[in-house]
Design an enzyme around this catalytic site. Structure first.
Site, PDB file in Angstrom:
ATOM      1  N   GLY A   7       0.835  -1.199   0.000  1.00 42.60           N
ATOM      2  CA  GLY A   7       0.000   0.000   0.000  1.00 42.60           C
ATOM      3  C   GLY A   7       0.870   1.250   0.000  1.00 42.60           C
ATOM      4  CB  CYS A   8       4.212   2.041   1.020  1.00 41.15           C
ATOM      5  SG  CYS A   8       3.601   1.970   2.699  1.00 41.15           S
TER       6      CYS A   8
END
Length: 136
Positions: A50-51
């Protein structure tokens, strides 16, 4: 809001910073203070998805308290992670889940730095912390 001594120190330093350049320098300094992760910590299991950048998170329970270590390949993100870590160290799982991340970065005067992707990435880190803490 109940802040640890380190979080209070961070808040004070950022409140005293004049302008964006000083804050950016402080952010880099905080990132440099992050305890480096060893290669054994930089595993797929510890990777936070998610980064946009590579981010790893390691959780250790120490006497009933959660301690987190994090690392990233991006220097600016390391600073943001360091500031996230000082804010969450010692919090219980339910406090972690309830933490208002954007309010903390706004207090630090860093909301401009939180592009949607960085904001999402930091939220992913926080969610992962809460997840690890509840599994323990």
């Amino acid at each position: 809001m109940n802040l640890s001594p380190e979080a209070s120190q961070a808040l004070e330093a950022f409140e005293q910073a004049r302008g964006w350049e000083q804050r950016a320098r402080l952010l880099m300094q905080w990132g440099d203070r992050l305890e480096p992760l060893g290669d054994s910590d930089k595993t797929e299991t510890n990777r936070v998805h998610g980064c946009e950048s590579l981010v790893w998170l390691v959780a250790v329970q120490d006497d009933g308290q959660w301690r987190f270590k994090a690392g990233s390949d991006a220097r600016m993100l390391r600073g943001l992670l360091a500031l996230l870590l000082v804010r969450v160290q010692g919090l219980a799982s339910d406090q972690l889940a309830a933490l208002d991340l954007s309010a903390w970065f706004t207090q630090l005067g860093l909301e401009r730095q939180l592009s949607p992707s960085r904001s999402n990435g930091l939220h992913a880190v926080l969610l992962r912390m809460a997840e690890l803490a509840t599994q323990g």
